[in-house]
Motif scaffolding. Sequence first.
Motif, PDB file in Angstrom:
ATOM      1  N   MET A   1       0.848  -1.188   0.000  1.00  0.00           N
ATOM      2  CA  MET A   1       0.000   0.000   0.000  1.00  0.00           C
ATOM      3  C   MET A   1       0.887   1.242   0.000  1.00  0.00           C
ATOM      4  SD  MET A   1      -3.168   1.515   0.832  1.00  0.00           S
ATOM      5  CE  MET A   1      -3.434   1.573  -0.734  1.00  0.00           C
ATOM      6  N   PRO A   2       0.664   2.149  -0.918  1.00  0.00           N
ATOM      7  CA  PRO A   2       1.558   3.300  -1.059  1.00  0.00           C
ATOM      8  C   PRO A   2       1.616   4.226   0.140  1.00  0.00           C
ATOM      9  CG  PRO A   2       0.014   3.186  -2.912  1.00  0.00           C
ATOM     10  CD  PRO A   2      -0.357   2.114  -1.946  1.00  0.00           C
ATOM     11  N   ALA A   3       0.564   4.358   0.938  1.00  0.00           N
ATOM     12  CA  ALA A   3       0.563   5.339   2.025  1.00  0.00           C
ATOM     13  C   ALA A   3       0.934   4.736   3.368  1.00  0.00           C
ATOM     14  CB  ALA A   3      -0.811   5.994   2.140  1.00  0.00           C
ATOM     15  N   GLU A   4       0.787   3.432   3.521  1.00  0.00           N
ATOM     16  CA  GLU A   4       0.980   2.834   4.832  1.00  0.00           C
ATOM     17  C   GLU A   4       2.431   2.935   5.286  1.00  0.00           C
ATOM     18  OE1 GLU A   4      -2.685  -0.289   4.342  1.00  0.00           O
ATOM     19  OE2 GLU A   4      -0.708  -1.084   4.765  1.00  0.00           O
ATOM     20  N   GLY A   5       2.586   3.136   6.586  1.00  0.00           N
ATOM     21  CA  GLY A   5       3.916   3.242   7.158  1.00  0.00           C
ATOM     22  C   GLY A   5       4.037   4.465   8.034  1.00  0.00           C
ATOM     23  N   THR A   6       5.263   4.730   8.448  1.00  0.00           N
ATOM     24  CA  THR A   6       5.586   5.873   9.292  1.00  0.00           C
ATOM     25  C   THR A   6       6.351   6.886   8.456  1.00  0.00           C
ATOM     26  OG1 THR A   6       5.671   4.441  11.236  1.00  0.00           O
ATOM     27  CG2 THR A   6       6.764   6.590  11.408  1.00  0.00           C
ATOM     28  N   TRP A   7       5.880   8.106   8.473  1.00  0.00           N
ATOM     29  CA  TRP A   7       6.447   9.177   7.657  1.00  0.00           C
ATOM     30  C   TRP A   7       7.006  10.274   8.547  1.00  0.00           C
ATOM     31  CZ3 TRP A   7       6.357   8.965   2.286  1.00  0.00           C
ATOM     32  CH2 TRP A   7       5.564   7.951   1.730  1.00  0.00           C
ATOM     33  N   ASP A   8       8.252  10.687   8.271  1.00  0.00           N
ATOM     34  CA  ASP A   8       8.844  11.852   8.928  1.00  0.00           C
ATOM     35  C   ASP A   8       8.512  13.060   8.067  1.00  0.00           C
ATOM     36  OD1 ASP A   8      10.184  10.630  11.180  1.00  0.00           O
ATOM     37  OD2 ASP A   8      11.527   9.710   9.709  1.00  0.00           O
ATOM     38  N   LEU A   9       7.749  14.004   8.629  1.00  0.00           N
ATOM     39  CA  LEU A   9       7.280  15.162   7.872  1.00  0.00           C
ATOM     40  C   LEU A   9       7.986  16.435   8.311  1.00  0.00           C
ATOM     41  CD1 LEU A   9       3.413  14.570   8.091  1.00  0.00           C
ATOM     42  CD2 LEU A   9       4.996  13.770   6.322  1.00  0.00           C
ATOM     43  N   THR A  10       8.140  17.345   7.364  1.00  0.00           N
ATOM     44  CA  THR A  10       8.588  18.706   7.644  1.00  0.00           C
ATOM     45  C   THR A  10       7.556  19.647   7.047  1.00  0.00           C
ATOM     46  OG1 THR A  10      10.914  18.060   7.568  1.00  0.00           O
ATOM     47  CG2 THR A  10      10.421  20.403   7.335  1.00  0.00           C
ATOM     48  N   VAL A  11       7.001  20.507   7.890  1.00  0.00           N
ATOM     49  CA  VAL A  11       6.024  21.500   7.438  1.00  0.00           C
ATOM     50  C   VAL A  11       6.703  22.862   7.532  1.00  0.00           C
ATOM     51  CG1 VAL A  11       3.719  22.459   7.787  1.00  0.00           C
ATOM     52  CG2 VAL A  11       4.165  20.053   8.360  1.00  0.00           C
ATOM     53  N   SER A  12       6.852  23.525   6.394  1.00  0.00           N
ATOM     54  CA  SER A  12       7.517  24.839   6.346  1.00  0.00           C
ATOM     55  C   SER A  12       6.460  25.925   6.523  1.00  0.00           C
ATOM     56  CB  SER A  12       8.247  25.012   5.016  1.00  0.00           C
ATOM     57  OG  SER A  12       9.232  24.014   4.873  1.00  0.00           O
ATOM     58  N   ALA A  22       3.830  11.154  10.910  1.00  0.00           N
ATOM     59  CA  ALA A  22       2.486  10.660  10.604  1.00  0.00           C
ATOM     60  C   ALA A  22       2.576   9.156  10.370  1.00  0.00           C
ATOM     61  CB  ALA A  22       1.907  11.355   9.381  1.00  0.00           C
ATOM     62  N   GLU A  23       1.665   8.429  10.984  1.00  0.00           N
ATOM     63  CA  GLU A  23       1.619   6.974  10.814  1.00  0.00           C
ATOM     64  C   GLU A  23       0.285   6.605  10.187  1.00  0.00           C
ATOM     65  OE1 GLU A  23       2.106   5.621  14.829  1.00  0.00           O
ATOM     66  OE2 GLU A  23       4.289   5.629  14.663  1.00  0.00           O
ATOM     67  N   THR A  94       6.863  18.258   3.166  1.00  0.00           N
ATOM     68  CA  THR A  94       7.669  17.213   2.544  1.00  0.00           C
ATOM     69  C   THR A  94       7.812  16.081   3.557  1.00  0.00           C
ATOM     70  OG1 THR A  94       9.734  18.244   3.276  1.00  0.00           O
ATOM     71  CG2 THR A  94       8.971  18.785   1.038  1.00  0.00           C
ATOM     72  N   GLY A  95       8.082  14.897   3.057  1.00  0.00           N
ATOM     73  CA  GLY A  95       8.230  13.785   3.980  1.00  0.00           C
ATOM     74  C   GLY A  95       8.933  12.601   3.366  1.00  0.00           C
ATOM     75  N   GLU A  96       9.473  11.768   4.257  1.00  0.00           N
ATOM     76  CA  GLU A  96      10.118  10.517   3.856  1.00  0.00           C
ATOM     77  C   GLU A  96       9.577   9.391   4.708  1.00  0.00           C
ATOM     78  OE1 GLU A  96      14.335  10.352   3.785  1.00  0.00           O
ATOM     79  OE2 GLU A  96      14.529  12.159   2.573  1.00  0.00           O
ATOM     80  N   ARG A  97       9.304   8.255   4.049  1.00  0.00           N
ATOM     81  CA  ARG A  97       8.845   7.075   4.770  1.00  0.00           C
ATOM     82  C   ARG A  97      10.024   6.446   5.496  1.00  0.00           C
ATOM     83  NH1 ARG A  97       4.628   3.656   2.493  1.00  0.00           N
ATOM     84  NH2 ARG A  97       5.314   4.540   0.518  1.00  0.00           N
ATOM     85  N   ARG A  98       9.813   6.077   6.753  1.00  0.00           N
ATOM     86  CA  ARG A  98      10.846   5.358   7.496  1.00  0.00           C
ATOM     87  C   ARG A  98      10.920   3.943   6.939  1.00  0.00           C
ATOM     88  NH1 ARG A  98       9.716   6.856  13.828  1.00  0.00           N
ATOM     89  NH2 ARG A  98      10.060   9.101  13.620  1.00  0.00           N
ATOM     90  N   THR A  99      12.131   3.451   6.794  1.00  0.00           N
ATOM     91  CA  THR A  99      12.309   2.078   6.337  1.00  0.00           C
ATOM     92  C   THR A  99      12.747   1.226   7.508  1.00  0.00           C
ATOM     93  OG1 THR A  99      14.566   2.590   5.663  1.00  0.00           O
ATOM     94  CG2 THR A  99      12.869   2.749   3.972  1.00  0.00           C
TER      95      THR A  99
END
Length: 106
Positions: A1-12, A22-23, A94-99
């Motif tokens: 699933m493309p959205a599932e997981g833990t994401w580290d976000l930066t809001v400018s 965001a999880e 912007t965000g990156e999924r934790r692996t």
Amino acid sequence: MPAEGTWDLTVSTPIGSIEAVAEFHREDGVLVGTAHGAGEDVPLSDVVLDGDRLTWRQAITRPLRLNLAFAVTIDGDTLAGSSRAGRLPASKVTGERRTLRAGTGH
């Protein structure tokens, strides 16, 4: 699933960059999520994945009491888009999924 997981976000935002997490996961086939940041754990509402476009809403109390609406596009393990709080200007997200790292469970 493309959205599932833990994401580290930066809001400018106009007051500086805000780091958040965001999880997203599925419960009974429905995409749900939680955001963590500024000492708060906030449930996400209206989580919708349409192709590679993910939208959700959340209420925060820090640094200000705001109702936020997010709209991002997922590209593999990165995402980019915006967050809007009412009539305020949109903020870049912007965000990156934790692996998963071998042996850490995270």
